[in-house]
Design a protein around this motif. Structure first.
Motif, PDB file in Angstrom:
ATOM      1  N   PHE A   1       0.841  -1.141   0.114  1.00 53.86           N
ATOM      2  CA  PHE A   1      -0.039   0.018  -0.001  1.00 53.86           C
ATOM      3  C   PHE A   1       1.059   1.375  -0.029  1.00 53.86           C
ATOM      4  O   PHE A   1       1.863   1.306   0.851  1.00 53.86           O
ATOM      5  CB  PHE A   1      -0.735  -0.057   1.195  1.00 53.86           C
ATOM      6  N   GLY A   2       0.783   2.132  -0.905  1.00 53.47           N
ATOM      7  CA  GLY A   2       1.390   3.337  -1.138  1.00 53.47           C
ATOM      8  C   GLY A   2       0.821   4.578  -0.485  1.00 53.47           C
ATOM      9  O   GLY A   2      -0.339   4.700  -0.617  1.00 53.47           O
ATOM     10  N   VAL A   3       1.435   5.292   0.071  1.00 59.76           N
ATOM     11  CA  VAL A   3       1.024   6.619   0.440  1.00 59.76           C
ATOM     12  C   VAL A   3       1.976   7.929  -0.082  1.00 59.76           C
ATOM     13  O   VAL A   3       3.078   7.935   0.182  1.00 59.76           O
ATOM     14  CB  VAL A   3       1.099   6.949   2.080  1.00 59.76           C
TER      15      VAL A   3
ATOM     16  N   LEU B   1       5.619  -4.432   7.245  1.00 56.07           N
ATOM     17  CA  LEU B   1       6.978  -3.583   6.986  1.00 56.07           C
ATOM     18  C   LEU B   1       6.610  -2.014   6.648  1.00 56.07           C
ATOM     19  O   LEU B   1       5.831  -1.972   5.606  1.00 56.07           O
ATOM     20  CB  LEU B   1       7.784  -4.214   5.865  1.00 56.07           C
ATOM     21  N   LEU B   2       7.008  -1.104   7.359  1.00 55.28           N
ATOM     22  CA  LEU B   2       6.956   0.322   7.217  1.00 55.28           C
ATOM     23  C   LEU B   2       8.237   0.869   6.408  1.00 55.28           C
ATOM     24  O   LEU B   2       9.228   0.784   6.709  1.00 55.28           O
ATOM     25  CB  LEU B   2       6.572   1.026   8.116  1.00 55.28           C
ATOM     26  N   CYS B   3       7.851   1.475   5.176  1.00 55.11           N
ATOM     27  CA  CYS B   3       8.921   1.863   4.522  1.00 55.11           C
ATOM     28  C   CYS B   3       8.984   3.487   4.326  1.00 55.11           C
ATOM     29  O   CYS B   3       7.997   4.038   3.836  1.00 55.11           O
ATOM     30  CB  CYS B   3       9.074   1.438   3.290  1.00 55.11           C
ATOM     31  N   ASP B   4       9.651   4.299   4.823  1.00 56.42           N
ATOM     32  CA  ASP B   4       9.694   5.820   4.946  1.00 56.42           C
ATOM     33  C   ASP B   4      10.643   6.419   3.947  1.00 56.42           C
ATOM     34  O   ASP B   4      11.860   6.423   4.412  1.00 56.42           O
ATOM     35  CB  ASP B   4       9.713   6.373   6.360  1.00 56.42           C
ATOM     36  N   GLU B   5      10.252   6.852   2.673  1.00 61.51           N
ATOM     37  CA  GLU B   5      11.010   7.261   1.605  1.00 61.51           C
ATOM     38  C   GLU B   5      12.313   6.269   1.418  1.00 61.51           C
ATOM     39  O   GLU B   5      13.208   6.638   1.440  1.00 61.51           O
ATOM     40  CB  GLU B   5      11.409   8.658   1.886  1.00 61.51           C
ATOM     41  N   ALA B   6      11.838   5.272   1.368  1.00 62.41           N
ATOM     42  CA  ALA B   6      13.182   4.210   1.431  1.00 62.41           C
ATOM     43  C   ALA B   6      14.020   4.136   0.385  1.00 62.41           C
ATOM     44  O   ALA B   6      15.326   3.569   0.391  1.00 62.41           O
ATOM     45  CB  ALA B   6      12.589   2.717   1.583  1.00 62.41           C
TER      46      ALA B   6
ATOM     47  N   GLY C   1       2.414  15.357   5.337  1.00 64.79           N
ATOM     48  CA  GLY C   1       2.045  14.660   6.604  1.00 64.79           C
ATOM     49  C   GLY C   1       2.299  13.074   6.588  1.00 64.79           C
ATOM     50  O   GLY C   1       2.115  12.256   7.568  1.00 64.79           O
ATOM     51  N   LYS C   2       2.870  12.712   5.406  1.00 62.16           N
ATOM     52  CA  LYS C   2       2.943  11.112   5.269  1.00 62.16           C
ATOM     53  C   LYS C   2       4.080  10.699   6.281  1.00 62.16           C
ATOM     54  O   LYS C   2       4.057   9.664   6.792  1.00 62.16           O
ATOM     55  CB  LYS C   2       3.344  11.204   3.729  1.00 62.16           C
TER      56      LYS C   2
ATOM     57  N   THR D   1       2.807  -7.704   4.838  1.00 58.58           N
ATOM     58  CA  THR D   1       1.930  -6.292   4.231  1.00 58.58           C
ATOM     59  C   THR D   1       3.126  -5.078   4.474  1.00 58.58           C
ATOM     60  O   THR D   1       3.718  -5.080   5.371  1.00 58.58           O
ATOM     61  CB  THR D   1       1.075  -6.247   5.381  1.00 58.58           C
ATOM     62  N   ILE D   2       3.077  -4.447   3.265  1.00 54.83           N
ATOM     63  CA  ILE D   2       4.051  -3.196   3.180  1.00 54.83           C
ATOM     64  C   ILE D   2       3.286  -2.073   3.079  1.00 54.83           C
ATOM     65  O   ILE D   2       2.509  -1.847   2.144  1.00 54.83           O
ATOM     66  CB  ILE D   2       4.963  -3.486   2.047  1.00 54.83           C
ATOM     67  N   ILE D   3       3.614  -1.014   3.880  1.00 54.41           N
ATOM     68  CA  ILE D   3       3.074   0.382   3.679  1.00 54.41           C
ATOM     69  C   ILE D   3       4.386   1.107   3.257  1.00 54.41           C
ATOM     70  O   ILE D   3       5.640   1.261   4.077  1.00 54.41           O
ATOM     71  CB  ILE D   3       2.481   0.905   5.044  1.00 54.41           C
ATOM     72  N   LEU D   4       4.297   1.925   2.212  1.00 52.54           N
ATOM     73  CA  LEU D   4       5.429   2.530   1.566  1.00 52.54           C
ATOM     74  C   LEU D   4       4.964   3.953   1.262  1.00 52.54           C
ATOM     75  O   LEU D   4       3.962   4.355   0.675  1.00 52.54           O
ATOM     76  CB  LEU D   4       5.582   1.857   0.276  1.00 52.54           C
ATOM     77  N   ILE D   5       5.772   4.878   1.953  1.00 52.51           N
ATOM     78  CA  ILE D   5       5.825   6.505   1.927  1.00 52.51           C
ATOM     79  C   ILE D   5       6.586   6.608   0.810  1.00 52.51           C
ATOM     80  O   ILE D   5       7.882   6.444   0.850  1.00 52.51           O
ATOM     81  CB  ILE D   5       6.082   6.921   3.254  1.00 52.51           C
ATOM     82  N   THR D   6       6.191   7.863   0.282  1.00 49.27           N
ATOM     83  CA  THR D   6       7.062   8.274  -1.235  1.00 49.27           C
ATOM     84  C   THR D   6       6.668   9.528  -1.578  1.00 49.27           C
ATOM     85  O   THR D   6       5.238   9.938  -1.218  1.00 49.27           O
ATOM     86  CB  THR D   6       7.329   7.090  -2.357  1.00 49.27           C
ATOM     87  N   HIS D   7       7.361  10.362  -2.323  1.00 45.67           N
ATOM     88  CA  HIS D   7       6.777  11.500  -3.088  1.00 45.67           C
ATOM     89  C   HIS D   7       6.978  11.252  -4.662  1.00 45.67           C
ATOM     90  O   HIS D   7       6.924  12.116  -5.435  1.00 45.67           O
ATOM     91  CB  HIS D   7       7.681  12.778  -2.664  1.00 45.67           C
ATOM     92  N   GLU D   8       7.208   9.982  -4.947  1.00 46.92           N
ATOM     93  CA  GLU D   8       7.511   9.732  -6.363  1.00 46.92           C
ATOM     94  C   GLU D   8       6.528   8.666  -6.837  1.00 46.92           C
ATOM     95  O   GLU D   8       6.556   7.595  -6.592  1.00 46.92           O
ATOM     96  CB  GLU D   8       9.016   8.897  -6.400  1.00 46.92           C
ATOM     97  N   MET D   9       5.726   9.095  -7.909  1.00 46.35           N
ATOM     98  CA  MET D   9       5.031   8.332  -8.493  1.00 46.35           C
ATOM     99  C   MET D   9       5.637   7.165  -9.092  1.00 46.35           C
ATOM    100  O   MET D   9       4.678   6.017  -9.353  1.00 46.35           O
ATOM    101  CB  MET D   9       4.006   9.145  -9.489  1.00 46.35           C
ATOM    102  N   HIS D  10       6.573   6.956  -9.388  1.00 50.91           N
ATOM    103  CA  HIS D  10       7.464   5.795 -10.341  1.00 50.91           C
ATOM    104  C   HIS D  10       7.473   4.701  -9.325  1.00 50.91           C
ATOM    105  O   HIS D  10       7.239   3.636  -9.740  1.00 50.91           O
ATOM    106  CB  HIS D  10       8.766   6.240 -10.693  1.00 50.91           C
TER     107      HIS D  10
END
Length: 341
Positions: free
Chosen positions: A34-36, A162-167, A43-44, A193-202
Motif C-alpha cells: 500500500f503506497g502513501v 513492513l513500514l518504508c519511509d522514503e526508502a 504529513g506522510k 504487508t508493506i506500507i510505503l511512503i514516497t513522493h515519487e509516483m514511479h
C-alpha cells in the motif's frame, strides 16, 4: 489487517498549532503493498511514524492484526513493535557494527539465543542479496547495499508489517529499481504487508497495489493504482500521474505540432491492460479510409496491468474518421476527441 480511524497528530508551537495528520481513515489489506504519496509537508512521514508510535497520536485509533496499537502501554508496545519492521530513507545503520551485527541487533534486544541469531541473520543476508558481505562495515557499502541491510534488519523478527519511509529517495534510479524489486520479492515470498511512503509516483506505479494521496494531513484520494492513474480526480493527484505519464515539454511540443493540422481530428487514446498489446491503429488504417499519424505515446506498467496513452491525428472524410473512432471505442479504449483542434 490494518484499520485506522480518526488518526490525528497536532504539534503545538508558541504561536499556533499544526495538524500534521488530520482525522485520517485508512484500511490496508493483509499481504498488499500500500503506497502513501504526497509532497513535502503533506504529513506522510508523520503518519508512518504514528503507525509504530515513534510518534504518539493526539487522537484516533490504529488497529494492526486486531491489536489496538494506540492503546498499548510502553512495555506492551516494546513487544508489539517486534511485529512491525521499519526501513528509513537514510538507512539508520550502526556504523561501528558489521552487516551481520547490524541485522542481529534487533534479535539481541529480543533475547534470541546466539546460535538462533546467527542462523536467522545468514538467512536474511541471502534473502536480500548480500551473500559474502556479512563482515563488511556500512562505510564499505554502496547506498543500495546499505538499504538492503536496513531491509534485512527490519525483517529480523519476522514482522507482520513492513513500514518504508522514503526508502528509495536517497538512491539513484537504477538502485531504486533494484530495491523496489526486492520489496516485491519479499512481499510475494513472505506474504508481508508493506506500507510505503514516497513522493515519487514511479515508486507507486512500479510496486503498489493501492495508493492513498495525502495533502495537508488528509487522505484526499485513494484507490487501486491503475484506477488512480486512469481517473485522477484532484489536481494534486493529476500532478503525480504526470510524473510518470506526462511530460510538459512534450505536451508543449505536441501543441505546436497539432496547430499545423487544418483538417481531420487529433485524439488521445487511453489503453488499459491487454488492450495495450493490440495493433488497433494498424487495424483502423486497414478497415477505414483514414490516414493515421501517431504524434506521441507512452505505456507504463503497474501491478494491476499496463496503462498507455497515444496521441493520433486522423485525416480523411469526417464520416470515415467517426467510424474509425467508433470502432476504437468499441474495443474498450477510451477516446478523447478534438484535442488541440
Amino acid at each position: 489487517m490494518i484499520s485506522i480511524r480518526g488518526l490525528t497528530k497536532i504539534y503545538h508551537t508558541k504561536l499556533n498549532q499544526i495538524k500534521a495528520v488530520d482525522d485520517l481513515d485508512l484500511d490496508v489489506k493483509k499481504g498488499e503493498i500500500f503506497g502513501v504519496i504526497g509532497y513535502s509537508g503533506a504529513g506522510k512521514s508523520t503518519f508512518i511514524r504514528l503507525m509504530n508510535r515513534l510518534e504518539n497520536p493526539t487522537s484516533g485509533k490504529i488497529m494492526i492484526d486486531e491489536e489496538e496499537i494506540t492503546a498499548l502501554s510502553k512495555d506492551q508496545l516494546r513487544v508489539s513493535r517486534q511485529g512491525i519492521g521499519m526501513i528509513f530513507q537514510h538507512f539508520n545503520l550502526l556504523w561501528s557494527r558489521t552487516v551481520h551485527e547490524n541485522i542481529a541487533f534487533p534479535l539481541e534486544i529480543a533475547g534470541v539465543p546466539k546460535a538462533e541469531r546467527i542462523k536467522r541473520v545468514d538467512e536474511l543476508i541471502d534473502l536480500v542479496g548480500l551473500s559474502g558481505r556479512g563482515d563488511a562495515y556500512p562505510s564499505q557499502l554502496s547506498g543500495g547495499q546499505k538499504q538492503r541491510v536496513g531491509i534485512a534488519r527490519a525483517l529480523a523478527n519476522n514482522p507482520k508489517v513492513l513500514l518504508c519511509d522514503e526508502a528509495t529517495s536517497a538512491l539513484d534510479p537504477e538502485t531504486t529499481d533494484s530495491i523496489l524489486n526486492l520489496l516485491v520479492d519479499i512481499n510475494q515470498k513472505l506474504g508481508l504487508t508493506i506500507i510505503l511512503i514516497t513522493h515519487e509516483m514511479h515508486v507507486i506505479r512500479k510496486i503498489c497495489h493501492r495508493v492513498a494521496v495525502m495533502e495537508a494531513g488528509k487522505v484526499v484520494e485513494q484507490g487501486d493504482v491503475l484506477d488512480v492513474f486512469l481517473h485522477p480526480k484532484l489536481p494534486v493527484t493529476k500532478r503525480f500521474v504526470e510524473q510518470v505519464m506526462g511530460d510538459r515539454e512534450q505536451d508543449d511540443a505536441l501543441d505546436k505540432i497539432t496547430q499545423s493540422y487544418t483538417t481531420g481530428k487529433v485524439v488521445r487514446l487511453h489503453f488499459v491492460g491487454e488492450i495495450t498489446n493490440q495493433a488497433i491503429i494498424s487495424t483502423v488504417a486497414k478497415q477505414f479510409d483514414v490516414q493515421a499519424n501517431i504524434l506521441q505515446g507512452k505505456i507504463t506498467q503497474t501491478q494491476k496491468g499496463a496503462y498507455g496513452t497515444l496521441f493520433v491525428h486522423f485525416d480523411g472524410e469526417e464520416s470515415e474518421i467517426q467510424k474509425a473512432i467508433d470502432f476504437i471505442t468499441s474495443t474498450s479504449v477510451k477516446v478523447e476527441v478534438g484535442l488541440h483542434d
